[in-house]
Design an enzyme around this catalytic site. Structure first.
Site, PDB file in Angstrom:
ATOM      1  N   HIS A   1      -3.467 -15.472   8.505  1.00  0.00           N
ATOM      2  CA  HIS A   1      -3.199 -14.384   8.254  1.00  0.00           C
ATOM      3  C   HIS A   1      -4.128 -13.202   8.614  1.00  0.00           C
ATOM      4  CE1 HIS A   1       0.438 -16.251   7.006  1.00  0.00           C
ATOM      5  NE2 HIS A   1      -0.175 -16.419   5.763  1.00  0.00           N
TER       6      HIS A   1
ATOM      7  N   ARG B   1       2.556 -10.878   5.126  1.00  0.00           N
ATOM      8  CA  ARG B   1       3.934 -10.780   5.415  1.00  0.00           C
ATOM      9  C   ARG B   1       4.277 -10.006   6.873  1.00  0.00           C
ATOM     10  NH1 ARG B   1       6.972  -8.385   0.386  1.00  0.00           N
ATOM     11  NH2 ARG B   1       8.867  -8.891   1.424  1.00  0.00           N
TER      12      ARG B   1
ATOM     13  N   PRO C   1       0.679  -1.233   0.041  1.00  0.00           N
ATOM     14  CA  PRO C   1       0.311   0.047  -0.057  1.00  0.00           C
ATOM     15  C   PRO C   1       1.055   1.250   0.114  1.00  0.00           C
ATOM     16  CG  PRO C   1      -0.381  -1.222   2.185  1.00  0.00           C
ATOM     17  CD  PRO C   1       0.774  -1.722   1.225  1.00  0.00           C
ATOM     18  N   GLU C   2       0.599   1.873  -1.074  1.00  0.00           N
ATOM     19  CA  GLU C   2       1.076   3.260  -1.099  1.00  0.00           C
ATOM     20  C   GLU C   2       0.161   4.358  -0.791  1.00  0.00           C
ATOM     21  OE1 GLU C   2       3.838   3.836  -4.296  1.00  0.00           O
ATOM     22  OE2 GLU C   2       4.020   1.730  -4.660  1.00  0.00           O
TER      23      GLU C   2
ATOM     24  N   ARG D   1      22.795  16.192  -2.772  1.00  0.00           N
ATOM     25  CA  ARG D   1      22.657  15.063  -2.811  1.00  0.00           C
ATOM     26  C   ARG D   1      22.829  14.089  -4.276  1.00  0.00           C
ATOM     27  NH1 ARG D   1      19.164  13.469   1.223  1.00  0.00           N
ATOM     28  NH2 ARG D   1      19.205  14.784   3.013  1.00  0.00           N
TER      29      ARG D   1
END
Length: 271
Positions: free
Chosen positions: A91, A110, A2-3, A152
């Site tokens: 799960h 996970r 999920p973003e 950077r």
DNA sequence: AGTGCGGCCTGTCCGC
DNA sequence: TGCGGACAGGCCGCAC
């Protein structure tokens, strides 16, 4: 998974079911998530009402009367609305039970997600306090990205995914945004002009907005509050399309590794 | 101080 | 068919 689009899809989906509801019970089946679910949490939240449901970055914040539940979906997590009497699947790690037939059920193969508690300002929680700007906030500009990357030399994609700079952009949408902005993901961050960062900021917002409108991207695990997948995968321009032809110029999409993650780009469209 | 990587987990897929 | 290894949407925390 999920973003930002997937977390926001989840937030909008579950909000109508949980707002103003009172927690009858927190049932924990597997406390060993990314951080252990505090053993005292079921006792702490019982009888408390959900007063607001917010998102900060990829964290969901369930505001209760006396504090806040902090939920992260990690890599493979999802929250579904359902009947707690249904037998849990493998799960299904915890249920937030509101009524005999209404619960939020957290599923995460996970176990990179988490469920934490704070009775202070959740935005000051150690996991949240260092987060950068929200991509839909007015402070998220090309100038912000430009200033944050002076000196950077690592690839620009690394900083797009650095959530101290901007939150919510993970591996899928970093590749997608850089494609839309025409920027080579391998380019050193301090060798991208402010004008190009301005375009990139716009691309990030466009991609996230389009993904949100499609209910998110489902590669394998992500489902919304009703268990349905998101449909943005069909719209992806580069992510997961190695060897397929660019939708703009027909050149084959390439993949490289940047910072241990797969990065997808069009070698002709992105410079 | 910035950067790079190992590690946390399970599941799947690919090559042998 | 079995087995080892790589890889997967995140991100902390530790080395250098």
């Amino acid at each position: 998974m999920p973003e930002l689009p997937e977390v926001e899809t989840t937030r909008r989906g579950i909000a109508p079911f949980v707002l103003d509801q009172t927690i009858a019970q927190l049932v924990v089946r597997q406390p060993a998530l990314r951080w252990p679910i505090p053993p005292e949490l079921p006792g702490l939240v019982r009888g408390q009402r959900v007063t607001a449901l917010e998102r900060r970055g990829k964290y969901l914040l369930l505001r209760l009367d006396a504090g806040t539940l902090i939920v992260h979906l990690g890599m493979s997590g999802s929250l579904r609305v359902g009947d707690p009497r249904q037998s849990p699947r493998k799960h299904d790690h915890f249920d937030l039970v509101f009524a005999p037939a209404l619960a939020l059920r957290f599923h995460d193969p996970r176990r990179f997600g988490c469920l934490l508690w704070t009775d202070g300002d959740p935005l000051q929680h150690p996991l949240l306090v260092g987060l950068g700007v929200e991509p839909f906030a007015p402070e998220f500009t090309g100038r912000h990205l430009y200033r944050g990357t002076r000196g950077r030399s690592a690839p620009v994609k690394i900083y797009l995914m650095d959530h101290t700079l901007v939150v919510g952009v993970g591996n899928i949408y970093a590749s997608e945004s850089l494609f839309r902005a025409g920027i080579d993901p391998r380019r050193a961050a301090d060798r991208v002009s402010e004008a190009r960062y301005e375009r990139l900021a716009g691309s990030v917002r466009e991609v996230l907005e389009a993904a949100l409108a499609a209910g998110g991207t489902t590669l394998r695990d992500f489902v919304n509050e009703r268990g349905s997948p998101g449909y943005f995968k069909q719209t992806l321009a580069v992510y997961g399309r190695t060897g397929e032809s660019c939708r703009v110029c027909n050149a084959p999409i390439r993949t490289v590794r940047t910072g241990q993650r797969s990065t997808f780009f069009c070698p002709r469209c992105q410079r």
